[in-house]
Design an enzyme around this catalytic site. Structure first.
Site, PDB file in Angstrom:
ATOM      1  N   THR A 242     115.766   7.289 -44.111  1.00  0.00           N
ATOM      2  CA  THR A 242     114.942   6.468 -42.929  1.00  0.00           C
ATOM      3  C   THR A 242     114.343   8.350 -41.942  1.00  0.00           C
ATOM      4  O   THR A 242     114.714   8.819 -42.125  1.00  0.00           O
ATOM      5  CB  THR A 242     115.671   5.816 -41.865  1.00  0.00           C
ATOM      6  OG1 THR A 242     116.240   5.435 -42.444  1.00  0.00           O
ATOM      7  CG2 THR A 242     115.068   5.886 -40.203  1.00  0.00           C
ATOM      8  N   CYS A 334     122.389  45.078 -50.633  1.00  0.00           N
ATOM      9  CA  CYS A 334     123.297  44.521 -51.222  1.00  0.00           C
ATOM     10  C   CYS A 334     123.463  44.835 -52.645  1.00  0.00           C
ATOM     11  O   CYS A 334     122.741  44.885 -52.974  1.00  0.00           O
ATOM     12  CB  CYS A 334     123.597  43.249 -51.885  1.00  0.00           C
ATOM     13  SG  CYS A 334     122.373  42.297 -52.583  1.00  0.00           S
TER      14      CYS A 334
END
Ligand SMILES: Cc1ncc(COP(=O)(O)O)c(C=O)c1O
Length: 386
Positions: A242, A334
């Site tokens: 939906t 990183c």
């Protein structure tokens, strides 16, 4: 009780944006009196269905395409996953090309498919400023012509822009499928889908002052894929479930406002970005800007990734900014193989001891926000360098 953020400075608009009051107003009826299920054929359903189709028409019109090519999703991540996974499956593609600077919605999806043995993944080289090496891209396409190419339009961390026309032409020449993660540019830059040679682009409403949890996928009419989410016949059998009706209405309204006000907002936000660049240059020696974000032509006007000289406070920068009531994001580069820190700054080779902050701007920011952020950072640095 919800804590007030009214006295904080918000400079994290690439993460998400504040919803416009006009958007909330447009959404409200679809949360209250218009509660039908759009799949229901009765009156309650039909009125809701027509609101979805109106939003689709609005989005398609602004992007210069037809409504049949716009599919609503739960956001950018789902749209990226659908484009990548379903094009590989449906076309039996065995090779994909991407860059090391993509959002994890793209990178992790492709890495997952490569690990599962479905594709071989090639990473295109990037230059020192973080732009895609187009010669290398062409070499990769020469060796693997029918590939999926997934390259983002505007980088969410450093703001670098990709020339979609050039990459689209290259992909067409080698019969490749071209997906571009346009999450950071939809609503901020204009996209003319009649003229662009992309097979897929994506949008997320919360990046352009719309609601969270709703986005869209543009699928070029020449592309035929099966659904990613199976279920009911919603979205013309392309996405079961939906619909997020008020989210979709909000997305349509937010994009309409974004296009209506784009020129004036761009002028305003570009001015703020230039003011921040000048402020940091004046106040902090050896300040740098990661990627190509100080280049106003080749970067998104909404993002500035600032790299501050190594100091004892590099690791604490975002924390200290937060204490000073400034919301921004970023962090250190990183190291390879590590999930901690930024893979984008890591790939660019930014020294891990520098202090990096991504400031990202929106229409609600003011000069006072910029000056406060620059002065706060400068004071922090003065304190550790005297
Ligand atoms: C470039 C880019 N792609 C994809 C996404 C994911 O979008 P969403 O949060 O709507 O799933 C983001 C959001 O941070 C993004 O910046």
């Amino acid at each position: 009780m919800i804590r007030s953020v009214a006295d904080r400075v918000y400079l994290d608009n690439a993460a998400t944006t504040r919803i416009s009051p006009e958007v909330i107003e447009a959404m409200l009826p679809w949360m209250t009196e218009q509660y039908g299920n759009p799949s229901s054929i009765h009156g309650h359903g039909r009125v809701v269905k027509s609101a979805i189709e109106q939003a689709r028409k609005t989005v398609a019109g602004l992007l210069n395409t037809s409504p049949a090519q716009i599919f609503f999703t739960s956001g950018g991540t789902e749209a990226d996953n659908t484009a990548i996974t379903c094009s590989i499956d449906n076309y039996g593609l065995t090779h994909a090309i991407t860059s090391p600077l993509e959002h994890h919605a793209v990178l992790h999806t492709l890495e997952y498919l490569a690990k599962a043995g479905k594709i071989k993944l090639s990473l295109v080289n990037i230059d020192a400023k973080g732009h895609v090496d187009l010669n290398h891209l062409e070499e990769l396409l020469q060796t693997n012509p029918r590939s999926l190419v997934s390259l983002m339009h505007g980088n969410n961390e450093i703001g670098n822009l990709l020339d979609l026309n050039v990459v689209g032409d290259l992909c067409a020449q080698y019969n490749a499928i071209f997906h571009s993660d346009t999450v950071q540019t939809v609503g901020h830059l204009r996209h003319d889908l009649k003229q662009l040679k992309t097979h897929f682009i994506v949008g997320a409403a919360h990046k352009f002052n719309g609601p969270k949890g709703v986005g869209f996928l543009y699928i070029n009419a020449d592309v035929k894929i099966h659904p990613y989410i199976h279920g009911g016949s919603q979205e013309r059998n392309m996405r079961g479930g939906t619909e997020n009706v008020y989210g979709i209405v909000g997305l349509g309204k937010a994009l309409e406002i974004a296009y209506r006000d784009m020129d004036s907002h761009r002028t305003h936000i570009e001015h703020l970005k230039k003011r921040m660049i000048a402020g940091f240059r004046e106040k902090i020696e050896d300040v740098r800007f990661n990627g190509d974000c100080e280049n106003m032509e080749r970067s998104n006007y909404t993002v500035l990734n600032v790299s501050l000289p190594p100091s004892d406070i590099s690791d604490m920068l975002l924390f200290n900014l937060d204490i000073a009531k400034i919301s921004a994001s970023g962090g250190s580069a990183c190291s390879s193989g590590s999930e901690v820190g930024s893979h984008v700054l890591g790939a660019l080779g930014v020294a891990p001891d520098r202090g990096n902050v991504r400031f990202s701007f929106g229409k609600y920011n003011t000069e006072a926000d910029i000056d406060y952020a620059v002065n706060t950072v400068a004071e922090m640095y003065k304190a550790v360098t005297v």
